[in-house]
Design a protein around this motif. Structure first.
Motif, PDB file in Angstrom:
ATOM      1  N   ARG A  61       0.841  -1.200   0.000  1.00  0.00           N
ATOM      2  CA  ARG A  61       0.000   0.000   0.000  1.00  0.00           C
ATOM      3  C   ARG A  61       0.880   1.255   0.000  1.00  0.00           C
ATOM      4  O   ARG A  61       0.565   2.249  -0.652  1.00  0.00           O
ATOM      5  CB  ARG A  61      -0.938  -0.030   1.225  1.00  0.00           C
ATOM      6  N   ARG A 143     -14.925  14.936   5.749  1.00  0.00           N
ATOM      7  CA  ARG A 143     -13.799  14.159   5.230  1.00  0.00           C
ATOM      8  C   ARG A 143     -13.435  14.676   3.840  1.00  0.00           C
ATOM      9  O   ARG A 143     -14.323  15.042   3.065  1.00  0.00           O
ATOM     10  CB  ARG A 143     -14.234  12.691   5.179  1.00  0.00           C
ATOM     11  N   LYS A 155      -1.997   7.263   1.961  1.00  0.00           N
ATOM     12  CA  LYS A 155      -1.796   7.796   3.316  1.00  0.00           C
ATOM     13  C   LYS A 155      -0.770   8.921   3.211  1.00  0.00           C
ATOM     14  O   LYS A 155       0.420   8.740   3.485  1.00  0.00           O
ATOM     15  CB  LYS A 155      -1.278   6.651   4.191  1.00  0.00           C
ATOM     16  N   TYR A 160      -3.048  14.696   7.065  1.00  0.00           N
ATOM     17  CA  TYR A 160      -3.326  14.372   8.466  1.00  0.00           C
ATOM     18  C   TYR A 160      -3.540  15.576   9.372  1.00  0.00           C
ATOM     19  O   TYR A 160      -3.857  15.416  10.548  1.00  0.00           O
ATOM     20  CB  TYR A 160      -2.277  13.386   8.998  1.00  0.00           C
ATOM     21  N   GLN A 189     -15.972   8.049   8.209  1.00  0.00           N
ATOM     22  CA  GLN A 189     -15.102   7.274   9.099  1.00  0.00           C
ATOM     23  C   GLN A 189     -14.689   8.145  10.275  1.00  0.00           C
ATOM     24  O   GLN A 189     -15.010   9.332  10.313  1.00  0.00           O
ATOM     25  CB  GLN A 189     -13.877   6.835   8.328  1.00  0.00           C
ATOM     26  N   SER A 191     -11.386   9.710  12.661  1.00  0.00           N
ATOM     27  CA  SER A 191     -10.212  10.440  12.162  1.00  0.00           C
ATOM     28  C   SER A 191      -9.076   9.512  11.747  1.00  0.00           C
ATOM     29  O   SER A 191      -8.301   9.858  10.871  1.00  0.00           O
ATOM     30  CB  SER A 191      -9.736  11.471  13.183  1.00  0.00           C
ATOM     31  N   SER A 192      -8.986   8.328  12.342  1.00  0.00           N
ATOM     32  CA  SER A 192      -7.985   7.379  11.836  1.00  0.00           C
ATOM     33  C   SER A 192      -8.464   5.933  11.941  1.00  0.00           C
ATOM     34  O   SER A 192      -7.661   5.029  12.102  1.00  0.00           O
ATOM     35  CB  SER A 192      -6.643   7.561  12.543  1.00  0.00           C
ATOM     36  N   GLU A 193      -9.782   5.754  11.854  1.00  0.00           N
ATOM     37  CA  GLU A 193     -10.340   4.405  11.890  1.00  0.00           C
ATOM     38  C   GLU A 193     -11.529   4.339  10.939  1.00  0.00           C
ATOM     39  O   GLU A 193     -12.183   5.335  10.689  1.00  0.00           O
ATOM     40  CB  GLU A 193     -10.876   4.021  13.287  1.00  0.00           C
ATOM     41  N   ASN A 194     -11.820   3.137  10.488  1.00  0.00           N
ATOM     42  CA  ASN A 194     -13.065   2.886   9.754  1.00  0.00           C
ATOM     43  C   ASN A 194     -14.132   2.465  10.756  1.00  0.00           C
ATOM     44  O   ASN A 194     -13.834   2.112  11.899  1.00  0.00           O
ATOM     45  CB  ASN A 194     -12.851   1.797   8.697  1.00  0.00           C
ATOM     46  N   TYR A 212     -10.923   5.990   3.642  1.00  0.00           N
ATOM     47  CA  TYR A 212      -9.606   5.378   3.497  1.00  0.00           C
ATOM     48  C   TYR A 212      -9.801   3.857   3.559  1.00  0.00           C
ATOM     49  O   TYR A 212     -10.445   3.355   4.493  1.00  0.00           O
ATOM     50  CB  TYR A 212      -8.688   5.857   4.633  1.00  0.00           C
ATOM     51  N   GLY A 214      -9.053   0.870   4.746  1.00  0.00           N
ATOM     52  CA  GLY A 214      -8.247   0.279   5.809  1.00  0.00           C
ATOM     53  C   GLY A 214      -8.014  -1.211   5.615  1.00  0.00           C
ATOM     54  O   GLY A 214      -8.911  -1.941   5.172  1.00  0.00           O
ATOM     55  N   ILE A 215      -6.826  -1.634   5.981  1.00  0.00           N
ATOM     56  CA  ILE A 215      -6.499  -3.063   5.942  1.00  0.00           C
ATOM     57  C   ILE A 215      -7.286  -3.781   7.042  1.00  0.00           C
ATOM     58  O   ILE A 215      -7.746  -4.906   6.868  1.00  0.00           O
ATOM     59  CB  ILE A 215      -4.969  -3.263   6.077  1.00  0.00           C
ATOM     60  N   THR A 216      -7.481  -3.107   8.175  1.00  0.00           N
ATOM     61  CA  THR A 216      -8.257  -3.726   9.256  1.00  0.00           C
ATOM     62  C   THR A 216      -9.720  -3.881   8.821  1.00  0.00           C
ATOM     63  O   THR A 216     -10.361  -4.894   9.112  1.00  0.00           O
ATOM     64  CB  THR A 216      -8.169  -2.891  10.548  1.00  0.00           C
ATOM     65  N   CYS A 250     -12.293   0.427  13.669  1.00  0.00           N
ATOM     66  CA  CYS A 250     -11.177  -0.496  13.452  1.00  0.00           C
ATOM     67  C   CYS A 250     -10.047   0.174  12.693  1.00  0.00           C
ATOM     68  O   CYS A 250     -10.272   1.012  11.825  1.00  0.00           O
ATOM     69  CB  CYS A 250     -11.654  -1.742  12.721  1.00  0.00           C
ATOM     70  N   GLY A 251      -8.841  -0.185  13.057  1.00  0.00           N
ATOM     71  CA  GLY A 251      -7.649   0.337  12.398  1.00  0.00           C
ATOM     72  C   GLY A 251      -6.434  -0.360  12.988  1.00  0.00           C
ATOM     73  O   GLY A 251      -6.530  -0.950  14.070  1.00  0.00           O
ATOM     74  N   THR A 252      -5.320  -0.271  12.311  1.00  0.00           N
ATOM     75  CA  THR A 252      -4.121  -0.970  12.782  1.00  0.00           C
ATOM     76  C   THR A 252      -3.713  -0.520  14.179  1.00  0.00           C
ATOM     77  O   THR A 252      -3.425  -1.339  15.047  1.00  0.00           O
ATOM     78  CB  THR A 252      -2.963  -0.712  11.796  1.00  0.00           C
TER      79      THR A 252
END
Ligand code: PMP
Length: 297
Positions: A61, A143, A155, A160, A189, A191-194, A212, A214-216, A250-252
């Protein structure tokens, strides 16, 4: 928190060096214009040793984002993964948050960079929003419009500032995290999670397009498919959210975290009985590589 001390090493363009001695390029477009791309990866201390979750996907990514921005990416992903593991080793870390950052080189014009640098840093970080259920507030900020930037899936460092402002606004009002709507007023979403919501034993999440990817988020969808949990990607309104039985982010960095309320409206279902709690447990087993043991037990 301290991200480094005298003994912390970072990886910069193929070498390991002390975080304290890593100079920054004061003429980098990354510094002036936010023309850089980064990633966030977690390494977990598993029974198989320290393991980065979906390392290849994260570095792919990163490379795709650089390609989209025409930032040179002359490194091999396999080498970067190997160097990230080495970085954990030299810092004596088993579980960590790993931050690769690709920065464009010196150029104060608005031309695409001819040269780039990669650094990888690692630090110990617990779940980004803690472990308790979170209270959300809808941000006054919308967003970024995918069509305005054309780069919703990258990203990009410069984007940010919005996450910082939105989070700061939420915290200053006593909430834990900000929820952003898209330009049409649909839920995008945090601010840094789905986000996922549960209604009548089914999960819903906003579709790709204005979010965004997200992989998560895609891991959650894969978990649902394996556990036969119904999940649908569809545009969601604030009314859908406030009428939901439960919700989670969810997010990394955050992993999976339940939402207690949105602007004071509480979700009725007890978190431990939600589909989100099942996903949270399964996700933990997946990243810790303990899922097979659970099946055996
Ligand atoms: N949205 C934004 C804006 C993010 O920065 C992140 C964290 N990378 C996410 C969503 C979640 O993405 P992922 O699951 O790939 O970490």
């Amino acid at each position: 928190m301290n991200y480094y001390d005298q003994s912390t090493q970072i990886y910069l363009n193929g070498s390991f060096l002390s975080a304290q001695s890593a100079g920054i390029n004061v003429y980098s477009q990354a510094l002036h214009y936010g023309y850089g791309v980064f990633e966030g990866i977690r390494a977990y201390n598993t029974h198989n040793g320290s393991r980065m979750f979906k390392a290849e996907e994260h570095f792919e990514r990163l490379k795709n984002a650089c390609d989209r921005l025409h930032i040179p990416f002359p490194w091999s992903i396999a080498d970067l993964i190997e160097s990230s593991y080495k970085l954990l080793e030299v810092n004596n870390m088993r579980s960590a948050y790993i931050r690769p950052l690709v920065m464009s080189g010196s150029d104060m014009h608005f031309s695409v960079p001819q040269q780039s640098n990669i650094l990888i840093a690692a630090w110990e970080w617990g779940p980004f929003l803690g472990q308790k259920l979170v209270n959300l507030t809808v941000s006054a900020l919308k967003r970024f419009d995918a069509e305005a930037t054309g780069q919703i899936q990258a990203k990009i460092s410069g984007q940010y500032f919005q996450s910082i402002l939105a989070t700061n606004e939420a915290r200053s009002k006593g909430f834990d995290e900000a929820l952003l709507l898209d330009k049409d007023g649909y839920i995008a979403q945090a601010s840094s999670e789905n986000i996922f919501i549960e209604k009548d034993y089914k999960l819903y999440t906003p579709p790709l397009g204005q979010i965004y990817p997200g992989i998560t988020r895609s891991t959650v969808i894969a978990i649902c498919n394996r556990l036969n949990i119904d999940v649908e990607e569809k545009p969601l309104t604030l009314a859908d959210l406030k009428d939901a039985d439960s919700a989670f982010l969810c997010g990394t960095a955050t992993e999976i975290i339940g939402v207690a309320s949105v602007d004071g409206v509480q979700f009725p279902e007890n978190w431990t009985e939600t589909l989100g709690a099942t996903i949270q447990r399964t996700y933990k087993n997946l990243v810790l590589e303990t899922e097979n043991y659970e099946v055996i037990i």
